[in-house]
Design a protein around this motif. Structure first.
Motif, PDB file in Angstrom:
ATOM      1  N   ALA A  26       0.828  -1.205   0.000  1.00 22.42           N
ATOM      2  CA  ALA A  26       0.000   0.000   0.000  1.00 22.42           C
ATOM      3  C   ALA A  26       0.861   1.253   0.000  1.00 22.42           C
ATOM      4  N   HIS A  27       1.946   1.246   0.779  1.00 22.24           N
ATOM      5  CA  HIS A  27       2.876   2.379   0.780  1.00 22.24           C
ATOM      6  C   HIS A  27       3.405   2.628  -0.629  1.00 22.24           C
ATOM      7  N   ALA A  28       3.741   1.548  -1.323  1.00 21.73           N
ATOM      8  CA  ALA A  28       4.236   1.690  -2.697  1.00 21.73           C
ATOM      9  C   ALA A  28       3.172   2.268  -3.619  1.00 21.73           C
ATOM     10  N   ALA A  29       1.905   2.001  -3.292  1.00 19.05           N
ATOM     11  CA  ALA A  29       0.802   2.510  -4.112  1.00 19.05           C
ATOM     12  C   ALA A  29       0.362   3.910  -3.688  1.00 19.05           C
ATOM     13  N   GLY A  30       1.002   4.456  -2.655  1.00 21.32           N
ATOM     14  CA  GLY A  30       0.768   5.849  -2.306  1.00 21.32           C
ATOM     15  C   GLY A  30      -0.212   6.113  -1.192  1.00 21.32           C
ATOM     16  N   PHE A  31      -0.565   5.086  -0.407  1.00 21.43           N
ATOM     17  CA  PHE A  31      -1.458   5.329   0.724  1.00 21.43           C
ATOM     18  C   PHE A  31      -1.106   4.363   1.858  1.00 21.43           C
ATOM     19  N   GLU A  32      -1.690   4.574   3.020  1.00 16.81           N
ATOM     20  CA  GLU A  32      -1.422   3.739   4.182  1.00 16.81           C
ATOM     21  C   GLU A  32      -2.480   2.648   4.317  1.00 16.81           C
ATOM     22  N   TYR A  33      -2.006   1.453   4.601  1.00 12.34           N
ATOM     23  CA  TYR A  33      -2.891   0.356   5.010  1.00 12.34           C
ATOM     24  C   TYR A  33      -2.331  -0.145   6.325  1.00 12.34           C
ATOM     25  N   THR A  34      -3.043   0.093   7.402  1.00 10.45           N
ATOM     26  CA  THR A  34      -2.484  -0.051   8.736  1.00 10.45           C
ATOM     27  C   THR A  34      -2.882  -1.366   9.400  1.00 10.45           C
ATOM     28  N   LEU A  35      -2.259  -1.617  10.552  1.00  7.66           N
ATOM     29  CA  LEU A  35      -2.646  -2.773  11.350  1.00  7.66           C
ATOM     30  C   LEU A  35      -4.088  -2.641  11.840  1.00  7.66           C
ATOM     31  N   ASP A  36      -4.552  -1.421  12.040  1.00  6.05           N
ATOM     32  CA  ASP A  36      -5.955  -1.229  12.410  1.00  6.05           C
ATOM     33  C   ASP A  36      -6.881  -1.652  11.267  1.00  6.05           C
ATOM     34  N   ASP A  37      -6.477  -1.374  10.015  1.00  8.55           N
ATOM     35  CA  ASP A  37      -7.256  -1.839   8.866  1.00  8.55           C
ATOM     36  C   ASP A  37      -7.306  -3.361   8.837  1.00  8.55           C
ATOM     37  N   ILE A  38      -6.167  -3.978   9.103  1.00  6.95           N
ATOM     38  CA  ILE A  38      -6.092  -5.450   9.110  1.00  6.95           C
ATOM     39  C   ILE A  38      -6.965  -6.015  10.215  1.00  6.95           C
TER      40      ILE A  38
END
Length: 575
Positions: free
Chosen positions: A288-300
């Motif tokens: 997600a970082h490489a795609a330009g946004f955050e995907y967090t442990l909270d999302d998981i």
């Protein structure tokens, strides 16, 4: 759709191919075999992570050559290049495992640099083992040129006396032999039959977990995750790849169009349904970082809380990826999930169609021992859970078979090998919390993946289900048991894991997603004051660069985090 005048298919390669301002580039391309007519065609790079001495990768160069031919057959120019990774199975339990996670980012860097420098218009990546998939997809996202992943496929199960074998069988055989539970002849038979040929490890370990997540995300083509490495279907994928990349070029569909927040949620749904590897909690944030946004442990955690476990796959279950292939493959499972409103059907994918369009004519997976119905799941919520407490934040893999509570005395080791040695000498007893520290992304360096110890104990009836594990390193997707990994802040940078001592009680409460060191605050503060960070284990080379640049596990152990103050400005001396 592209406007061919404003954005032709050869948008990037035209700067070097046949461009009168770059005559040397044109000369080299002609010298490499291109005709004058070829110079105006779009160029597509084909990444192969193939190398010979590893089952996961031994066939990839052959697959890549078929992909390359399909690109030429589609009226484009194709060329294969390489960025080999690390075999987790071969490096497992050794210092070589420190190279595994760093190889993910090295692959991303190499692909990004090569494609940028060579001016390819599109990219097809053909990876095999665990870190090669997220690494190559990270590169696709960074580059944001039309492209997709074609997974090398998983190995067929080994067979011995009617039982299926996987790579984990080899590790468990070591434990069984050391305890005298099997003969040397039986041990040798298991070792010799666990890996019958080409393909990534066959259970829902990290390779098949990430292949499934990436296909569900849409940046892998349908069936790529479940088609076996050695199959007519896998070969057909390769033959079709050229037409697929041409379609993306013509439509102007790029990885970041596909890799949206909803796509990552769907990927995590797939990881959860299949009871996949905890390594997804590292790789999804990094991609997600490489795609330009955050995907967090909270999302998981959010996805895990609302998604049940349905797949009965090893290591926590019985079946291998080939069994899913035999009942319709990953698209059949995705159709079942889509019909039950668990996936986003309106997302665009690498086929150029939406997810719903891809699955429209697919029959839902039959519900049986391999895939349970939603009405009777193997676990009502996800197995990957985020734990918090006074030892930091951790990622756990709890299937429900372990129970919901564990309290035991800590046995502390400053390296994985020290813990393995203690087990081999019979020093691990029931009701122990095994703490392995200074093996995180900085302390390792490299955040080793551990399977040797967990699989040995899993095969030991004296200890199976009677110990827990906590570490700032990773656990292999082949691990099972009461395990908490990815602890951050890690011990090397002063996380509280550094202050645990032998005999301390640690409590793990699955009902509250908590883990805590049961000592008072005053004792903890006293231990902090007397602590000094140990010296790094390396003083030069790739792992030192990694230690200096890597983030903590909650951000996916990325190495390209933007830090504007990290560059030191040296004023010019006055003349």
């Amino acid at each position: 759709m592209n406007d061919n005048d404003s954005h032709p298919l050869n948008f990037y390669s035209r700067l070097v191919s046949g461009n009168p301002d770059n005559p040397a580039a044109t000369s080299m391309l002609i010298g490499a075999g291109l005709t004058l007519q070829d110079l105006n065609k779009a160029q597509v790079g084909v990444l192969s992570t193939g190398f010979k001495l590893n089952t996961c990768n031994m066939h990839l160069n052959n697959l890549a050559s078929i992909v390359e031919k399909s690109i030429w057959d589609a009226g484009l120019v194709g060329g294969t290049f390489h960025a080999s990774g690390v075999s987790d199975g071969i490096s497992m339990g050794t210092d070589g495992m420190r190279a595994s996670l760093p190889s993910r980012d090295a692959i991303a860097d190499l692909v990004e640099l090569h494609v940028t420098g060579e001016h390819y218009d599109g990219v097809i990546v053909v990876p095999g083992c665990d870190k090669q998939m997220p690494g190559s997809v990270m590169a696709l996202a960074r580059l944001n040129r039309p492209g997709f992943m074609l997974y090398g496929g998983s190995i067929a199960p080994g067979h011995l006396d009617g039982d299926d074998l996987t790579i984990v069988s080899s590790f468990q055989a070591r434990s069984a032999f050391n305890q005298g539970l099997i003969t040397r002849e039986r041990y040798d038979q298991i070792i010799q039959k666990s890996c019958p040929g080409a393909g990534a490890c066959g259970g829902l370990f990290t390779a098949n977990t990430m292949a499934s997540a990436i296909e569900a995300m849409g940046i892998g083509l349908p069936y790529t995750a479940s088609n076996p490495a050695v199959s007519k279907q896998k070969m057909q994928e390769c033959y079709d790849a050229g037409a697929s990349i041409k379609n993306l070029l013509q439509k102007g569909i790029k990885p970041r169009d596909i890799m949206t927040k909803e796509a990552f949620d769907d990927a995590m749904v797939m990881v959860t349904v299949l009871a996949g590897s905890t390594n997804a909690a590292l790789h999804l944030p990094a991609m997600a970082h490489a795609a330009g946004f955050e995907y967090t442990l909270d999302d998981i955690q959010g996805v895990s809380e609302r998604t049940p476990v349905l797949g009965n796959f090893t290591p926590s279950g019985k079946y291998a990826m080939q069994d899913l292939h035999n009942v319709g493959g990953l698209p059949a499972l995705m159709r079942y999930l889509l019909d039950n409103h668990m996936l986003h059907g309106d997302r665009i994918t690498a086929t150029g169609k939406t997810l719903e369009e891809n699955l429209r004519n697919v029959q839902p997976v039959p519900l049986d021992e391999i895939i349970s119905p939603l009405e009777n799941p193997l676990k009502s919520t996800g197995h990957i859970q985020i734990y918090k407490g006074n030892l930091g934040t951790a990622v756990s893999k709890i299937t429900g078979k372990e129970g919901t509570y564990f309290k035991g005395q800590a046995r502390v080791f400053d390296s994985e090998q020290a813990a393995v040695n203690a087990y081999d000498h019979g020093e691990i007893v029931p009701n122990t919390v095994i703490v392995i520290r200074y093996e995180g992304p900085v302390g390792g360096p490299g955040m080793k993946e551990m399977l040797k110890l967990t699989s040995s104990i899993s095969g030991d009836p004296r200890l199976k289900g009677k110990v827990a594990y906590i570490t700032d390193a990773r656990f292999s997707g082949g691990s099972d048991g009461f395990i908490l990994g990815h602890v951050h802040p890690e011990a090397q940078i002063g996380g509280n894991l550094a202050f645990v001592k032998d005999g301390d009680y640690i409590e793990i409460d699955a009902s509250n997603n908590s883990f805590n060191l049961l000592v008072d605050d005053e004792t903890l503060v006293t231990r902090m004051r007397g602590w000094e960070a140990p010296a790094l284990k390396v003083t030069q080379g790739a792992l030192l660069k990694y230690a200096y640049n890597v983030s903590q596990a909650n951000k996916g152990c990325i190495t390209d985090e933007y830090r504007p103050n990290a560059i030191r400005i040296v004023p010019q001396s006055k003349l």
